[in-house]
Design a protein around this motif. Structure first.
Motif, PDB file in Angstrom:
ATOM      1  N   TRP A 136       0.848  -1.187   0.000  1.00 32.13           N
ATOM      2  CA  TRP A 136       0.000   0.000   0.000  1.00 32.13           C
ATOM      3  C   TRP A 136       0.886   1.240   0.000  1.00 32.13           C
ATOM      4  O   TRP A 136       1.856   1.326   0.753  1.00 32.13           O
ATOM      5  CB  TRP A 136      -0.889   0.024   1.245  1.00 32.13           C
ATOM      6  CG  TRP A 136      -1.947  -1.012   1.256  1.00 32.13           C
ATOM      7  CD1 TRP A 136      -1.920  -2.208   1.908  1.00 32.13           C
ATOM      8  CD2 TRP A 136      -3.212  -0.959   0.591  1.00 32.13           C
ATOM      9  NE1 TRP A 136      -3.082  -2.900   1.687  1.00 32.13           N
ATOM     10  CE2 TRP A 136      -3.899  -2.151   0.887  1.00 32.13           C
ATOM     11  CE3 TRP A 136      -3.833  -0.020  -0.228  1.00 32.13           C
ATOM     12  CZ2 TRP A 136      -5.164  -2.432   0.398  1.00 32.13           C
ATOM     13  CZ3 TRP A 136      -5.107  -0.297  -0.714  1.00 32.13           C
ATOM     14  CH2 TRP A 136      -5.752  -1.498  -0.406  1.00 32.13           C
ATOM     15  N   ILE A 137       0.534   2.228  -0.843  1.00 30.23           N
ATOM     16  CA  ILE A 137       1.262   3.492  -0.855  1.00 30.23           C
ATOM     17  C   ILE A 137       0.269   4.648  -0.812  1.00 30.23           C
ATOM     18  O   ILE A 137      -0.811   4.592  -1.388  1.00 30.23           O
ATOM     19  CB  ILE A 137       2.193   3.633  -2.078  1.00 30.23           C
ATOM     20  CG1 ILE A 137       1.426   3.542  -3.394  1.00 30.23           C
ATOM     21  CG2 ILE A 137       3.311   2.620  -2.029  1.00 30.23           C
ATOM     22  CD1 ILE A 137       2.269   3.887  -4.602  1.00 30.23           C
ATOM     23  N   ALA A 138       0.667   5.691  -0.099  1.00 35.84           N
ATOM     24  CA  ALA A 138      -0.163   6.891   0.006  1.00 35.84           C
ATOM     25  C   ALA A 138      -0.207   7.590  -1.343  1.00 35.84           C
ATOM     26  O   ALA A 138       0.781   7.631  -2.071  1.00 35.84           O
ATOM     27  CB  ALA A 138       0.408   7.826   1.065  1.00 35.84           C
ATOM     28  N   CYS A 139      -1.366   8.129  -1.677  1.00 38.17           N
ATOM     29  CA  CYS A 139      -1.531   8.873  -2.921  1.00 38.17           C
ATOM     30  C   CYS A 139      -2.650   9.893  -2.723  1.00 38.17           C
ATOM     31  O   CYS A 139      -3.291   9.922  -1.687  1.00 38.17           O
ATOM     32  CB  CYS A 139      -1.838   7.919  -4.076  1.00 38.17           C
ATOM     33  SG  CYS A 139      -3.291   6.891  -3.820  1.00 38.17           S
ATOM     34  N   ARG A 148       7.082   5.720  -8.693  1.00 37.24           N
ATOM     35  CA  ARG A 148       5.729   5.774  -8.135  1.00 37.24           C
ATOM     36  C   ARG A 148       5.770   5.670  -6.608  1.00 37.24           C
ATOM     37  O   ARG A 148       5.022   6.340  -5.912  1.00 37.24           O
ATOM     38  CB  ARG A 148       4.885   4.645  -8.720  1.00 37.24           C
ATOM     39  CG  ARG A 148       3.427   4.701  -8.348  1.00 37.24           C
ATOM     40  CD  ARG A 148       2.657   3.578  -9.002  1.00 37.24           C
ATOM     41  NE  ARG A 148       2.815   3.540 -10.444  1.00 37.24           N
ATOM     42  CZ  ARG A 148       2.053   4.200 -11.306  1.00 37.24           C
ATOM     43  NH1 ARG A 148       1.075   4.933 -10.882  1.00 37.24           N
ATOM     44  NH2 ARG A 148       2.259   4.099 -12.598  1.00 37.24           N
ATOM     45  N   LEU A 149       6.665   4.853  -6.087  1.00 35.79           N
ATOM     46  CA  LEU A 149       6.759   4.660  -4.640  1.00 35.79           C
ATOM     47  C   LEU A 149       7.299   5.892  -3.927  1.00 35.79           C
ATOM     48  O   LEU A 149       7.101   6.056  -2.732  1.00 35.79           O
ATOM     49  CB  LEU A 149       7.636   3.449  -4.309  1.00 35.79           C
ATOM     50  CG  LEU A 149       7.093   2.099  -4.778  1.00 35.79           C
ATOM     51  CD1 LEU A 149       8.101   1.000  -4.503  1.00 35.79           C
ATOM     52  CD2 LEU A 149       5.765   1.779  -4.117  1.00 35.79           C
ATOM     53  N   ILE A 150       7.937   6.781  -4.660  1.00 38.31           N
ATOM     54  CA  ILE A 150       8.469   8.016  -4.072  1.00 38.31           C
ATOM     55  C   ILE A 150       7.539   9.195  -4.351  1.00 38.31           C
ATOM     56  O   ILE A 150       7.190   9.945  -3.447  1.00 38.31           O
ATOM     57  CB  ILE A 150       9.882   8.320  -4.627  1.00 38.31           C
ATOM     58  CG1 ILE A 150      10.854   7.236  -4.135  1.00 38.31           C
ATOM     59  CG2 ILE A 150      10.355   9.705  -4.209  1.00 38.31           C
ATOM     60  CD1 ILE A 150      12.206   7.268  -4.822  1.00 38.31           C
ATOM     61  N   VAL A 151       7.116   9.349  -5.589  1.00 38.40           N
ATOM     62  CA  VAL A 151       6.335  10.522  -6.001  1.00 38.40           C
ATOM     63  C   VAL A 151       4.945  10.554  -5.369  1.00 38.40           C
ATOM     64  O   VAL A 151       4.519  11.586  -4.845  1.00 38.40           O
ATOM     65  CB  VAL A 151       6.234  10.593  -7.540  1.00 38.40           C
ATOM     66  CG1 VAL A 151       5.271  11.682  -7.980  1.00 38.40           C
ATOM     67  CG2 VAL A 151       7.610  10.829  -8.140  1.00 38.40           C
ATOM     68  N   LEU A 152       4.217   9.458  -5.396  1.00 42.33           N
ATOM     69  CA  LEU A 152       2.846   9.467  -4.872  1.00 42.33           C
ATOM     70  C   LEU A 152       2.790   9.802  -3.380  1.00 42.33           C
ATOM     71  O   LEU A 152       2.010  10.666  -2.978  1.00 42.33           O
ATOM     72  CB  LEU A 152       2.146   8.140  -5.159  1.00 42.33           C
ATOM     73  CG  LEU A 152       1.787   7.885  -6.621  1.00 42.33           C
ATOM     74  CD1 LEU A 152       1.131   6.516  -6.781  1.00 42.33           C
ATOM     75  CD2 LEU A 152       0.887   8.966  -7.175  1.00 42.33           C
ATOM     76  N   PRO A 153       3.605   9.162  -2.520  1.00 45.90           N
ATOM     77  CA  PRO A 153       3.560   9.541  -1.100  1.00 45.90           C
ATOM     78  C   PRO A 153       3.969  10.993  -0.842  1.00 45.90           C
ATOM     79  O   PRO A 153       3.388  11.652   0.015  1.00 45.90           O
ATOM     80  CB  PRO A 153       4.535   8.564  -0.437  1.00 45.90           C
ATOM     81  CG  PRO A 153       4.529   7.376  -1.329  1.00 45.90           C
ATOM     82  CD  PRO A 153       4.400   7.954  -2.720  1.00 45.90           C
ATOM     83  N   LYS A 154       4.939  11.511  -1.593  1.00 41.94           N
ATOM     84  CA  LYS A 154       5.344  12.914  -1.416  1.00 41.94           C
ATOM     85  C   LYS A 154       4.193  13.843  -1.764  1.00 41.94           C
ATOM     86  O   LYS A 154       3.948  14.844  -1.099  1.00 41.94           O
ATOM     87  CB  LYS A 154       6.563  13.242  -2.287  1.00 41.94           C
ATOM     88  CG  LYS A 154       7.864  12.806  -1.696  1.00 41.94           C
ATOM     89  CD  LYS A 154       9.024  13.294  -2.556  1.00 41.94           C
ATOM     90  CE  LYS A 154      10.352  12.894  -1.961  1.00 41.94           C
ATOM     91  NZ  LYS A 154      11.480  13.346  -2.776  1.00 41.94           N
TER      92      LYS A 154
END
Length: 143
Positions: free
Chosen positions: A26-29, A65-71
């Protein structure tokens, strides 16, 4: 499967959309919804159902995607770091399979480095805004 994180603190309730990669991470977006801490159960439940509609399953698992979406999601909260939002907040993770909703409360880990799920305290209910909101607000009085 759809998901979102909900942080509760004295000032506000932060609903953060979560999407799941092909590897099940799960990743924040975005979107992120910020509600008044006095929000009533029905309105909270409606917002949870609304944010779950943005959640995606089986998104590509790539490092960008794992870096950009949570930021991007963090920026939308108005906080400078995840540690800042976690400080003095309680956390709940909500998932839905389009039939029912599962609500997992979390507590601050012993080392104070994040949260740990309370697996034995997981709640389930039908997809009904008022019930979802009631369960979430009830959890906040317990933890």
């Amino acid at each position: 499967m759809k998901g979102c994180q909900i942080y509760f603190n004295k000032k506000a309730i932060y609903l953060i959309c979560q999407s799941r990669t092909v590897f099940g991470i799960w990743i924040a977006c975005e979107p992120v919804f910020t509600l008044n801490s006095e929000t009533k159960s029905h309105e909270l439940g409606i917002k949870v159902l609304e944010i779950l509609e943005f959640s995606k399953d089986q998104i590509p698992h790539d490092s960008d995607r794992l870096i950009v979406l949570p930021k991007s999601a963090l920026k939308a909260t108005g906080f400078k770091s995840w540690k800042m939002i976690e400080k003095n907040s309680s956390l709940v993770f909500v998932t839905s399979n389009d039939i029912e909703v599962e609500i997992t409360p979390y507590v601050v880990s012993e080392d104070k480095q994040g949260f740990e799920p309370l697996i034995k305290k997981v709640l389930k209910c039908n997809i009904e805004a008022n019930k979802i909101g009631e369960l979430l607000l009830d959890l906040q009085t317990i933890y």
